[in-house]
Design an enzyme around this catalytic site. Structure first.
Site, PDB file in Angstrom:
ATOM      1  N   HIS A  32       0.824  -1.226   0.000  1.00  0.00           N
ATOM      2  CA  HIS A  32       0.000   0.000   0.000  1.00  0.00           C
ATOM      3  C   HIS A  32       0.859   1.278   0.000  1.00  0.00           C
ATOM      4  O   HIS A  32       0.717   2.115   0.885  1.00  0.00           O
ATOM      5  CB  HIS A  32      -0.964  -0.013   1.203  1.00  0.00           C
ATOM      6  CG  HIS A  32      -0.297   0.072   2.550  1.00  0.00           C
ATOM      7  ND1 HIS A  32      -0.699  -0.655   3.641  1.00  0.00           N
ATOM      8  CD2 HIS A  32       0.764   0.791   2.993  1.00  0.00           C
ATOM      9  CE1 HIS A  32       0.075  -0.365   4.674  1.00  0.00           C
ATOM     10  NE2 HIS A  32       0.973   0.514   4.304  1.00  0.00           N
ATOM     11  N   HIS A  73      -1.730   5.142   9.551  1.00  0.00           N
ATOM     12  CA  HIS A  73      -0.408   5.806   9.580  1.00  0.00           C
ATOM     13  C   HIS A  73      -0.475   7.195  10.201  1.00  0.00           C
ATOM     14  O   HIS A  73       0.295   8.081   9.837  1.00  0.00           O
ATOM     15  CB  HIS A  73       0.160   5.930   8.175  1.00  0.00           C
ATOM     16  CG  HIS A  73       0.402   4.638   7.456  1.00  0.00           C
ATOM     17  ND1 HIS A  73      -0.607   3.849   6.978  1.00  0.00           N
ATOM     18  CD2 HIS A  73       1.551   4.001   7.119  1.00  0.00           C
ATOM     19  CE1 HIS A  73      -0.092   2.782   6.376  1.00  0.00           C
ATOM     20  NE2 HIS A  73       1.217   2.854   6.453  1.00  0.00           N
ATOM     21  N   GLU A 117       4.397  -4.535   8.592  1.00  0.00           N
ATOM     22  CA  GLU A 117       2.998  -4.406   8.146  1.00  0.00           C
ATOM     23  C   GLU A 117       2.455  -5.732   7.627  1.00  0.00           C
ATOM     24  O   GLU A 117       1.232  -5.879   7.467  1.00  0.00           O
ATOM     25  CB  GLU A 117       2.890  -3.351   7.032  1.00  0.00           C
ATOM     26  CG  GLU A 117       3.135  -1.933   7.509  1.00  0.00           C
ATOM     27  CD  GLU A 117       3.136  -0.906   6.383  1.00  0.00           C
ATOM     28  OE1 GLU A 117       2.968   0.281   6.673  1.00  0.00           O
ATOM     29  OE2 GLU A 117       3.322  -1.276   5.201  1.00  0.00           O
ATOM     30  N   HIS A 129      10.227  -3.395   3.776  1.00  0.00           N
ATOM     31  CA  HIS A 129      10.655  -2.009   3.595  1.00  0.00           C
ATOM     32  C   HIS A 129      10.950  -1.373   4.937  1.00  0.00           C
ATOM     33  O   HIS A 129      10.417  -1.783   5.967  1.00  0.00           O
ATOM     34  CB  HIS A 129       9.668  -1.166   2.784  1.00  0.00           C
ATOM     35  CG  HIS A 129       8.279  -0.956   3.332  1.00  0.00           C
ATOM     36  ND1 HIS A 129       7.397  -1.969   3.606  1.00  0.00           N
ATOM     37  CD2 HIS A 129       7.596   0.190   3.596  1.00  0.00           C
ATOM     38  CE1 HIS A 129       6.239  -1.470   4.017  1.00  0.00           C
ATOM     39  NE2 HIS A 129       6.327  -0.153   4.039  1.00  0.00           N
TER      40      HIS A 129
HETATM   41  C1  DHB Z   1       6.045   3.878   1.767  1.00  0.00           C
HETATM   42  C2  DHB Z   1       5.565   2.618   2.120  1.00  0.00           C
HETATM   43  C3  DHB Z   1       4.521   2.491   3.054  1.00  0.00           C
HETATM   44  O1  DHB Z   1       4.023   1.292   3.485  1.00  0.00           O
HETATM   45  C4  DHB Z   1       3.938   3.619   3.599  1.00  0.00           C
HETATM   46  O2  DHB Z   1       2.892   3.459   4.435  1.00  0.00           O
HETATM   47  C5  DHB Z   1       4.434   4.892   3.263  1.00  0.00           C
HETATM   48  C6  DHB Z   1       5.479   5.006   2.350  1.00  0.00           C
HETATM   49  C7  DHB Z   1       7.140   4.039   0.748  1.00  0.00           C
HETATM   50  O3  DHB Z   1       7.788   3.051   0.352  1.00  0.00           O
HETATM   51  O4  DHB Z   1       7.339   5.168   0.281  1.00  0.00           O
HETATM   52 FE    FE Z   2       2.557   1.595   5.236  1.00  0.00          FE
END
Ligand code: DHB
Ligand code: FE
Length: 279
Positions: free
Chosen positions: A12, A59, A239, A192
């Protein structure tokens, strides 16, 4: 009895909203990501869900660090989106299903899952973008029940707890007298990390093992602690707990309808899976 017809789990990333707004789906950077979704839409056209129960992490739009429920659930008749500061357009409101929400709440509390109940709730990119990828005309043909998991501020619920929450949601849906067809979505991940000295961290090997476990060994990730999951997948890769909720709603034996994996999109390794109960 309402029926879970399948699950969709997907990443997402906010930048997806910018790409949609600019019509960049065929741009070489974006195409391998967006190409994952036509088969999902074909599947949705076939299974025709009435309701989407969507597990995600907020978030900071609805909850902030001062008040952070471990699990929360929407019980509103409508959920609006609002500006999070990413510069992406907001989307049309989503219809809720307060009757089903309250049934889930009653069943889950009876099963000792004490979720925070939200009769007002705004939904962020983790809810809106997966919906927009599934229904690009953004004329949402389904009612929705948002389920929010704290993947943001320690202490986080364990992968085992999230999996069990999914199992309890499945029992609650099975005991709902309506004949709704339900798709459960889980959004976030895969690996990530946006902050700290490991910013930019991605772990393809772990992601592919995790995606495979969704098919063959659904509680595989429950053997890891939250600290281990953060080490393996990044501070935001965790997540994937939302995927564990969605997977918990499915029977042990599933059939993979579709999957895609592509990296990077922004800072994120993106995963996508559609699972159906095995016949
Ligand atoms: C990014 C990824 C995320 O899951 C998020 O909530 C906000 C930013 C990103 O990779 O930029
Ligand atoms: Fe996220």
């Amino acid at each position: 009895m309402a029926k879970i017809v399948g699950s969709i789990t997907t990443s997402h990333v906010p930048a997806i909203g910018g790409a949609i707004a600019k019509g960049m789906q065929n741009d070489p950077y974006w195409k391998p990501f967006f190409d994952g979704f036509p088969p999902v839409r074909d599947w949705l056209a076939r299974v025709k869900p009435d309701v989407v129960v969507l597990a995600y992490n907020d978030h900071g739009l609805n909850f902030f660090l001062d008040k952070m429920p471990t699990f929360a659930i929407g019980a509103a008749s409508e959920y609006r989106n609002a500006d999070e500061g990413w510069g992406i357009p907001t989307v049309a409101p989503f219809r809720g299903d307060p009757e089903l929400s309250w049934h889930l709440i009653e069943q889950l509390v009876a099963e000792e899952f004490d979720l925070t109940t939200c009769q007002e709730m705004v939904v962020d990119h983790a809810f809106t973008l997966p919906m927009a990828l599934c229904w690009p005309d953004q004329k949402w043909p389904v009612r929705t029940v948002p389920v929010v998991v704290n993947t943001v501020q320690a202490p986080l619920p364990s992968a085992a707890r999230c999996y069990k929450l999914g199992q309890a949601i499945a029992r609650a849906i099975a005991s709902w007298p309506g004949d709704e067809r339900v798709v459960v979505m889980g959004t976030g991940g895969l690996s990530h990390q946006l902050d700290g000295t490991r910013a930019g961290f991605i772990n393809k090997d772990f992601d592919l093992k995790f995606m495979n476990s969704m098919i063959e060994d659904p509680d595989w990730a429950t053997k890891y602690s939250i600290t281990e999951l953060v080490e393996l997948s990044g501070t935001q890769g965790v997540e994937l707990l939302n995927w564990m909720v969605a997977r918990g709603t499915m029977p042990e034996r599933v059939r993979k309808q579709h999957a895609n994996y592509h990296l990077p999109i922004s800072n994120t390794a993106t995963g996508l899976m559609v699972l159906e109960p095995a016949a």
